[in-house]
Design an enzyme around this catalytic site. Structure first.
Site, PDB file in Angstrom:
ATOM      1  N   GLU A 131       5.535  35.207 114.137  1.00 22.87           N
ATOM      2  CA  GLU A 131       4.974  36.488 113.683  1.00 22.87           C
ATOM      3  C   GLU A 131       3.548  36.652 114.177  1.00 22.87           C
ATOM      4  OE1 GLU A 131       5.948  35.935 109.550  1.00 22.87           O
ATOM      5  OE2 GLU A 131       8.065  36.130 110.071  1.00 22.87           O
TER       6      GLU A 131
ATOM      7  N   SER B 284      15.937  31.241 108.017  1.00 17.94           N
ATOM      8  CA  SER B 284      16.988  31.490 107.025  1.00 17.94           C
ATOM      9  C   SER B 284      17.505  30.207 106.362  1.00 17.94           C
ATOM     10  CB  SER B 284      18.135  32.306 107.629  1.00 17.94           C
ATOM     11  OG  SER B 284      17.666  33.605 108.000  1.00 17.94           O
TER      12      SER B 284
ATOM     13  N   GLU C 189      11.821  27.302 115.258  1.00 22.86           N
ATOM     14  CA  GLU C 189      12.257  28.483 114.516  1.00 22.86           C
ATOM     15  C   GLU C 189      12.825  29.510 115.488  1.00 22.86           C
ATOM     16  OE1 GLU C 189      10.063  28.793 110.496  1.00 22.86           O
ATOM     17  OE2 GLU C 189       8.769  29.731 111.976  1.00 22.86           O
TER      18      GLU C 189
ATOM     19  N   GLY D 191      10.840  30.245 104.735  1.00 23.44           N
ATOM     20  CA  GLY D 191      10.135  31.486 104.435  1.00 23.44           C
ATOM     21  C   GLY D 191      10.608  32.060 103.111  1.00 23.44           C
ATOM     22  N   GLY D 192      11.487  33.032 103.174  1.00 25.34           N
ATOM     23  CA  GLY D 192      11.910  33.780 101.989  1.00 25.34           C
ATOM     24  C   GLY D 192      12.340  32.919 100.813  1.00 25.34           C
TER      25      GLY D 192
ATOM     26  N   ASN E  55       6.471  28.589 103.765  1.00 21.87           N
ATOM     27  CA  ASN E  55       5.545  29.549 104.357  1.00 21.87           C
ATOM     28  C   ASN E  55       5.660  30.848 103.579  1.00 21.87           C
ATOM     29  OD1 ASN E  55       4.052  31.278 105.928  1.00 21.87           O
ATOM     30  ND2 ASN E  55       5.436  31.212 107.703  1.00 21.87           N
ATOM     31  N   TRP E  56       4.644  31.118 102.786  1.00 23.91           N
ATOM     32  CA  TRP E  56       4.701  32.305 101.920  1.00 23.91           C
ATOM     33  C   TRP E  56       4.411  33.605 102.678  1.00 23.91           C
ATOM     34  CZ3 TRP E  56       1.614  30.664  96.875  1.00 23.91           C
ATOM     35  CH2 TRP E  56       2.295  29.603  96.263  1.00 23.91           C
ATOM     36  N   LYS E  57       3.880  33.489 103.893  1.00 25.56           N
ATOM     37  CA  LYS E  57       3.529  34.684 104.677  1.00 25.56           C
ATOM     38  C   LYS E  57       2.628  35.588 103.828  1.00 25.56           C
ATOM     39  CE  LYS E  57       7.760  33.936 107.248  1.00 25.56           C
ATOM     40  NZ  LYS E  57       8.912  34.479 107.981  1.00 25.56           N
TER      41      LYS E  57
ATOM     42  N   GLY F 288      14.219  35.471 108.741  1.00 20.89           N
ATOM     43  CA  GLY F 288      14.303  36.617 107.846  1.00 20.89           C
ATOM     44  C   GLY F 288      15.556  37.455 108.028  1.00 20.89           C
TER      45      GLY F 288
ATOM     46  N   HIS G 162       2.955  30.557 114.639  1.00 23.58           N
ATOM     47  CA  HIS G 162       4.162  31.156 114.068  1.00 23.58           C
ATOM     48  C   HIS G 162       4.561  32.369 114.900  1.00 23.58           C
ATOM     49  CE1 HIS G 162       6.899  33.188 111.353  1.00 23.58           C
ATOM     50  NE2 HIS G 162       7.063  32.027 110.773  1.00 23.58           N
TER      51      HIS G 162
END
Ligand code: 13P
Length: 246
Positions: free
Chosen positions: A93, A208, A163, A229-230, A5-7, A169, A91
């Protein structure tokens, strides 16, 4: 399934450079469904650049209606026209920052399925909810609401990403015991409607996930993959996580 997930990261040019680095690194990852989820504006370029490869391209959100007066939104038919393969829904967010509701998700999940998109429904508790002992109540609510309008015989097609919000994150990954317990519970919630479908449902862990903790998480009995994610933003680190799933 290992999904990145590049957000809100990567322009089209950055996405192109990334995919050229990723494709040779995941070409032998047999048995792993590799997914990238770019921002809307890079979807077409990534679909074109991954054609014929083992990498699928999913969106990060969509509206439940096929069309209408919904300024700023994107619909399932629009994603399908580009050959996008699926979509992340709910998600945390989007829920926390953009007012995504369980009511809308009740419509989004079946709308994605009916359009031929693979939905990834995201669920997870906050740190406060975990500390209060409310994790199961939260997961029950989110899973039951999100799947409420999915026909029983299609439940197994849904991918559910667990999640924990406190792990997103933050570098604070859930312990294997915490992840396994929550993900077994998520699967049991699907089994409340159909045992057979629950066995087919893929449950992903997110929060993470990094190259150095992926293997341990992916080895858990109820973990069928990861939503990253990251660590998905760098082709080499994402490819290392894909390799850990192979
Ligand atoms: P991080 O891997 O950066 O914690 O993000 C997880 C996530 O939100 C994936 O959807």
């Amino acid at each position: 399934m290992i999904a990145g997930n590049w957000k809100l990261h990567k322009t089209v040019a950055e996405a192109e450079a990334y995919i050229q680095a990723l494709l040779p690194r995941v070409s032998t990852a047999d048995g792993v469904e590799v997914v990238i989820c770019p921002a809307y504006l890079a979807l077409q370029a990534m679909v074109d650049s991954t054609r014929g490869s083992r990498v699928a391209v999913y969106a990060q959100n969509m509206h439940q209606a096929p069309e209408g007066a919904f300024t700023g939104e994107v619909s399932a038919p629009m994603l399908c026209e580009l050959d996008v393969g699926g979509v992340i829904l709910g998600h945390s967010e989007r829920r926390e920052l953009f007012g995504e509701t369980d009511r809308a998700l009740q419509l989004k999940v079946p709308a994605a399925l009916e359009a031929g998109l693979q939905p990834i429904l995201c669920v997870g508790e906050t740190e406060d909810e975990r500390d209060r002992g409310d994790t199961e109540r939260k997961l029950r609510h989110q899973v039951q609401e999100g799947l409420a309008k999915v026909p029983i015989e299609r439940l197994g097609e849904i991918v559910i990403a667990y999640e924990p919000i406190w792990a997103i994150g933050t570098g604070r990954v859930a312990t294997p015991a915490q992840a396994q317990e929550a993900m077994a519970f998520v699967r049991a919630l699907v089994a409340d409607r159909s045992r057979a479908e629950a066995d087919k449902t893929r449950v992903l862990y997110g929060g993470s996930v990094k190259p150095d903790n992926a293997a341990e998480l992916l080895a858990l009995p109820d973990v069928d993959g990861a939503l990253v994610g990251g660590a998905s933003l760098d082709a080499e680190s994402f490819a290392t996580i894909v390799a850990a799933a192979g």
